[in-house]
Design a protein around this motif. Structure first.
Motif, PDB file in Angstrom:
ATOM      1  N   PRO A  75       0.680  -1.257  -0.040  1.00 23.23           N
ATOM      2  CA  PRO A  75      -0.164   0.041  -0.165  1.00 23.23           C
ATOM      3  C   PRO A  75       0.898   1.428   0.187  1.00 23.23           C
ATOM      4  O   PRO A  75       1.906   1.222   0.486  1.00 23.23           O
ATOM      5  N   SER A  76       0.478   2.380  -0.773  1.00 23.11           N
ATOM      6  CA  SER A  76       0.948   3.549  -0.524  1.00 23.11           C
ATOM      7  C   SER A  76      -0.011   4.748  -0.412  1.00 23.11           C
ATOM      8  O   SER A  76      -1.012   4.561  -0.974  1.00 23.11           O
ATOM      9  N   PHE A  77       0.238   5.527   0.673  1.00 24.34           N
ATOM     10  CA  PHE A  77      -0.707   6.517   0.955  1.00 24.34           C
ATOM     11  C   PHE A  77      -0.228   7.854   0.252  1.00 24.34           C
ATOM     12  O   PHE A  77       0.759   8.252   0.148  1.00 24.34           O
ATOM     13  N   SER A  78      -1.255   8.545   0.034  1.00 26.25           N
ATOM     14  CA  SER A  78      -0.995   9.805  -0.754  1.00 26.25           C
ATOM     15  C   SER A  78      -2.120  10.852   0.056  1.00 26.25           C
ATOM     16  O   SER A  78      -3.260  10.500   0.398  1.00 26.25           O
ATOM     17  N   LEU A  79      -1.667  11.806   0.241  1.00 26.05           N
ATOM     18  CA  LEU A  79      -2.686  12.938   1.110  1.00 26.05           C
ATOM     19  C   LEU A  79      -2.636  14.200   0.043  1.00 26.05           C
ATOM     20  O   LEU A  79      -1.476  14.665  -0.622  1.00 26.05           O
ATOM     21  N   SER A  80      -3.900  14.619  -0.436  1.00 29.32           N
ATOM     22  CA  SER A  80      -3.907  15.749  -1.072  1.00 29.32           C
ATOM     23  C   SER A  80      -4.879  16.701  -0.640  1.00 29.32           C
ATOM     24  O   SER A  80      -6.103  16.691   0.161  1.00 29.32           O
ATOM     25  N   TRP A  81      -4.698  17.903  -1.327  1.00 32.10           N
ATOM     26  CA  TRP A  81      -5.494  19.093  -0.654  1.00 32.10           C
ATOM     27  C   TRP A  81      -6.964  18.883  -1.304  1.00 32.10           C
ATOM     28  O   TRP A  81      -7.003  18.729  -2.499  1.00 32.10           O
ATOM     29  N   ILE A  82      -7.979  19.366  -0.403  1.00 31.67           N
ATOM     30  CA  ILE A  82      -9.322  19.255  -0.695  1.00 31.67           C
ATOM     31  C   ILE A  82      -9.695  20.574  -1.532  1.00 31.67           C
ATOM     32  O   ILE A  82      -9.624  21.679  -0.723  1.00 31.67           O
ATOM     33  N   GLU A  83      -9.940  20.520  -2.926  1.00 29.16           N
ATOM     34  CA  GLU A  83     -10.280  21.645  -3.344  1.00 29.16           C
ATOM     35  C   GLU A  83     -11.436  22.576  -2.756  1.00 29.16           C
ATOM     36  O   GLU A  83     -12.346  21.970  -2.183  1.00 29.16           O
ATOM     37  N   GLY A  84     -11.289  23.936  -2.520  1.00 32.82           N
ATOM     38  CA  GLY A  84     -12.279  24.557  -1.857  1.00 32.82           C
ATOM     39  C   GLY A  84     -11.820  24.737  -0.345  1.00 32.82           C
ATOM     40  O   GLY A  84     -12.489  25.742   0.108  1.00 32.82           O
ATOM     41  N   ARG A  85     -11.013  24.099   0.442  1.00 32.69           N
ATOM     42  CA  ARG A  85     -10.607  24.510   1.694  1.00 32.69           C
ATOM     43  C   ARG A  85      -9.544  25.506   1.616  1.00 32.69           C
ATOM     44  O   ARG A  85      -9.008  25.747   0.474  1.00 32.69           O
ATOM     45  N   ASP A  86      -9.558  26.174   2.916  1.00 31.24           N
ATOM     46  CA  ASP A  86      -8.586  27.270   3.040  1.00 31.24           C
ATOM     47  C   ASP A  86      -7.057  26.820   2.667  1.00 31.24           C
ATOM     48  O   ASP A  86      -6.866  25.804   3.707  1.00 31.24           O
ATOM     49  N   LYS A  87      -6.740  27.202   1.741  1.00 31.65           N
ATOM     50  CA  LYS A  87      -5.238  26.663   1.442  1.00 31.65           C
ATOM     51  C   LYS A  87      -4.290  27.090   2.178  1.00 31.65           C
ATOM     52  O   LYS A  87      -3.480  26.502   2.708  1.00 31.65           O
ATOM     53  N   GLU A  88      -4.335  28.486   2.789  1.00 34.74           N
ATOM     54  CA  GLU A  88      -3.393  28.908   3.736  1.00 34.74           C
ATOM     55  C   GLU A  88      -3.108  28.198   5.064  1.00 34.74           C
ATOM     56  O   GLU A  88      -2.354  27.907   5.579  1.00 34.74           O
ATOM     57  N   GLN A  89      -4.419  27.895   5.542  1.00 36.93           N
ATOM     58  CA  GLN A  89      -4.903  27.262   6.541  1.00 36.93           C
ATOM     59  C   GLN A  89      -4.018  25.599   6.639  1.00 36.93           C
ATOM     60  O   GLN A  89      -3.434  25.172   7.518  1.00 36.93           O
ATOM     61  N   THR A  90      -4.422  25.082   5.410  1.00 42.28           N
ATOM     62  CA  THR A  90      -3.865  23.569   4.988  1.00 42.28           C
ATOM     63  C   THR A  90      -2.244  23.651   5.037  1.00 42.28           C
ATOM     64  O   THR A  90      -1.783  22.897   5.843  1.00 42.28           O
ATOM     65  N   LEU A  91      -1.952  24.851   4.461  1.00 42.39           N
ATOM     66  CA  LEU A  91      -0.169  24.854   4.229  1.00 42.39           C
ATOM     67  C   LEU A  91       0.239  24.837   5.918  1.00 42.39           C
ATOM     68  O   LEU A  91       1.171  24.392   6.040  1.00 42.39           O
ATOM     69  N   THR A  92      -0.280  25.950   6.724  1.00 44.24           N
ATOM     70  CA  THR A  92       0.140  26.134   7.895  1.00 44.24           C
ATOM     71  C   THR A  92       0.135  24.872   8.781  1.00 44.24           C
ATOM     72  O   THR A  92       1.067  24.406   9.336  1.00 44.24           O
ATOM     73  N   ASP A  93      -1.058  24.113   8.621  1.00 41.02           N
ATOM     74  CA  ASP A  93      -1.234  22.878   9.239  1.00 41.02           C
ATOM     75  C   ASP A  93      -0.049  21.906   8.705  1.00 41.02           C
ATOM     76  O   ASP A  93       0.487  21.314   9.744  1.00 41.02           O
ATOM     77  N   VAL A  94       0.122  21.750   7.773  1.00 38.07           N
ATOM     78  CA  VAL A  94       1.386  20.798   7.231  1.00 38.07           C
ATOM     79  C   VAL A  94       2.561  21.186   7.785  1.00 38.07           C
ATOM     80  O   VAL A  94       3.241  20.461   8.006  1.00 38.07           O
ATOM     81  N   ILE A  95       3.130  22.339   7.471  1.00 40.95           N
ATOM     82  CA  ILE A  95       4.277  22.881   8.133  1.00 40.95           C
ATOM     83  C   ILE A  95       4.218  22.704   9.401  1.00 40.95           C
ATOM     84  O   ILE A  95       5.446  22.278   9.997  1.00 40.95           O
ATOM     85  N   ASN A  96       3.208  22.881  10.252  1.00 37.05           N
ATOM     86  CA  ASN A  96       3.141  22.795  11.910  1.00 37.05           C
ATOM     87  C   ASN A  96       3.232  21.194  12.318  1.00 37.05           C
ATOM     88  O   ASN A  96       3.337  20.723  13.313  1.00 37.05           O
ATOM     89  N   LEU A  97       3.005  20.331  11.182  1.00 34.90           N
ATOM     90  CA  LEU A  97       2.920  18.985  11.581  1.00 34.90           C
ATOM     91  C   LEU A  97       3.998  18.288  12.389  1.00 34.90           C
ATOM     92  O   LEU A  97       3.844  17.359  13.318  1.00 34.90           O
ATOM     93  N   PRO A  98       5.255  18.607  11.943  1.00 38.43           N
ATOM     94  CA  PRO A  98       6.381  17.707  12.573  1.00 38.43           C
ATOM     95  C   PRO A  98       6.212  18.120  14.073  1.00 38.43           C
ATOM     96  O   PRO A  98       6.468  17.363  15.012  1.00 38.43           O
ATOM     97  N   GLN A  99       6.233  19.432  14.424  1.00 35.20           N
ATOM     98  CA  GLN A  99       6.024  20.013  15.746  1.00 35.20           C
ATOM     99  C   GLN A  99       4.854  19.476  16.518  1.00 35.20           C
ATOM    100  O   GLN A  99       4.849  18.577  17.634  1.00 35.20           O
ATOM    101  N   LYS A 100       3.676  19.203  16.017  1.00 42.10           N
ATOM    102  CA  LYS A 100       2.530  18.541  16.442  1.00 42.10           C
ATOM    103  C   LYS A 100       2.806  17.082  16.760  1.00 42.10           C
ATOM    104  O   LYS A 100       2.584  16.449  17.849  1.00 42.10           O
ATOM    105  N   LEU A 101       3.352  16.572  15.972  1.00 36.29           N
ATOM    106  CA  LEU A 101       3.579  15.064  15.972  1.00 36.29           C
ATOM    107  C   LEU A 101       4.875  14.590  16.965  1.00 36.29           C
ATOM    108  O   LEU A 101       5.151  13.594  17.366  1.00 36.29           O
ATOM    109  N   SER A 102       5.603  15.762  17.292  1.00 40.68           N
ATOM    110  CA  SER A 102       6.840  15.635  17.981  1.00 40.68           C
ATOM    111  C   SER A 102       6.447  15.478  19.650  1.00 40.68           C
ATOM    112  O   SER A 102       7.444  15.289  20.446  1.00 40.68           O
TER     113      SER A 102
END
Ligand SMILES: Nc1ncnc2c1ncn2[C@@H]1O[C@H](COP(=O)(O)OP(=O)(O)O)[C@@H](O)[C@H]1O
Ligand SMILES: [Mg+2]
Length: 377
Positions: free
Chosen positions: A122-149
């Motif tokens: 299996p291989s997973f992929s994650l994609s942005w949902i058209e219509g969602r706040d892109k800047e918020q999604t970007l922020t969340d993705v960038i902050n992901l490592p700190q969240k997961l740490s």
């Protein structure tokens, strides 16, 4: 018995193919594990990606979570979201499925999908949902490592060819990235790339978002004595001998650039094996140069013919190893105009990756192209 070529070029090298760089490796590891960020730059084909991959591999053994992403493959904010979240997911030791679930929980703007390759993996992929706040999604993705740490693990994240980040909506993305990562206490970042002047501007210019964001370091070519030793021992592993002097000549032919050392040694090894010999001679080196020039002639002509008449003159002067490119003497000898015109030509060469500026000196990125220019212009 078939033997494999002990030389390798064109991709990231590791294991026995990789040599030297001990000091650089130590410095990178110490800085990152000390919780600091680094910017690393050197001309293309000096071995940055290989070096960083090696450092990450070793840090992983010391229980760091490491992530590597190449900005060459990131051409939009959407591909950043997809590629970066995937790289983060794959860095996790727990099952991919759990990780993806966790990621989906933190980031509402992306949707996970699963696909299976021919062997059922299996291989997973994650994609942005058209219509969602892109800047918020970007922020969340960038902050992901700190969240997961939150499990107490430290993270090390490497951004390869980082200067390409400017393609993602320029200033804004840079600012967003900087403003997020400065709060990541458990993550160290390594920014690196080949376009030295662009990276330097990103980190040394007061008006840029990444001003002073990282300790700056460069890497040089590998020391000649180390490369000579390496060539001798690698040829020896196939029962081929090369004298100290011949090895030195080989290095001179390729101006000591790591990629081209491997490239020419690979060619030489092949022709020696084909002719069932056991010793590299100066003639083998000359022959390899001829083969490579022949192989690349079409490409070199195309590249050359694209240049304006003025740029050809500058290339010619460079090919003659002129160091004082801006002197009156050089202008007279090579029929060049104003210093500013020559400067502009050189900047264009750097932009196109034909020329590198190393410690104030201009050098062809490809030593074989230098030979080509020398012979044909
Ligand atoms: N330490 C090294 N040992 C052996 N070969 C190297 C080393 N560093 C670079 N090379 C050679 O240079 C090529 C390019 O290396 P790479 O890491 O992709 O450089 P960069 O990222 O700086 O462009 C490799 O495929 C290999 O042939
Ligand atoms: Mg690279």
């Amino acid at each position: 018995m078939t033997k494999t070529n002990p030389f390798k070029f064109g991709s990231i090298v590791s294991g026995d193919y990789f040599y030297n760089r001990e000091e650089d490796l130590l410095r990178i590891k110490q800085t990152l594990s000390g919780g600091n960020n680094i910017t690393l730059f050197a001309p293309r084909r000096y071995g940055k990606s290989s070096l960083v991959k090696k450092a990450l591999g070793e840090l992983e053994k010391e229980e760091y979570i490491t992530v590597y992403i190449d900005f060459m493959s990131v051409y939009s904010q959407e591909t950043f979201i997809t590629n970066y979240s995937r790289a983060i997911a794959h860095s996790q030791k727990s099952s991919l499925e759990n990780t993806v679930k966790k990621i989906a929980k933190y980031i509402s703007g992306i949707v996970p999908s699963v696909s299976f390759d021919s062997s059922g993996t299996p291989s997973f992929s994650l994609s942005w949902i058209e219509g969602r706040d892109k800047e918020q999604t970007l922020t969340d993705v960038i902050n992901l490592p700190q969240k997961l740490s939150s499990n107490g693990k430290k993270w090390i994240i490497a951004f390869d060819e980082f200067q390409e980040v400017t393609k993602l909506n320029g200033d804004n993305f840079e600012k967003l990235l900087r403003s997020c990562i400065q709060h990541h206490d458990d993550v160290s970042y390594l920014f690196f790339g080949s376009k030295t002047h662009l990276l330097q501007d990103m980190f040394n210019n007061k008006n840029r978002a990444f001003y002073n964001a990282a300790a700056v370091m460069g890497i040089d070519k590998i020391k000649e004595t180390e490369s000579i030793e390496y060539l001798i021992s690698r040829f020896k592993s196939s029962e081929i001998s090369i004298s100290h002097q011949t090895a030195k000549h080989l290095l001179l032919t390729v101006a000591n650039v790591p990629y081209y050392i491997q490239f020419i040694a690979y060619e030489i090894w092949q022709s020696i094996m084909l002719s069932h010999r056991d010793k590299v001679t100066l003639n083998d080196i000359d022959q390899a140069v001829e083969n490579i020039l022949q192989l690349k002639a079409d490409y070199y002509w195309e590249l050359t013919n694209k240049q304006t008449a003025y740029r050809k003159k500058v290339l010619y002067a460079l090919g003659q190893s002129v160091t004082e490119l801006f002197s009156k003497q050089t202008a007279d000898n090579y029929n060049l105009g104003a210093v500013s015109s020559t400067q502009k030509a050189l900047e264009a060469f750097i932009e196109d990756g034909i020329v590198e500026r190393i410690e104030g000196k201009y050098e062809f990125s490809d030593p074989f192209y230098s030979t080509f220019i020398n012979r044909n212009l």
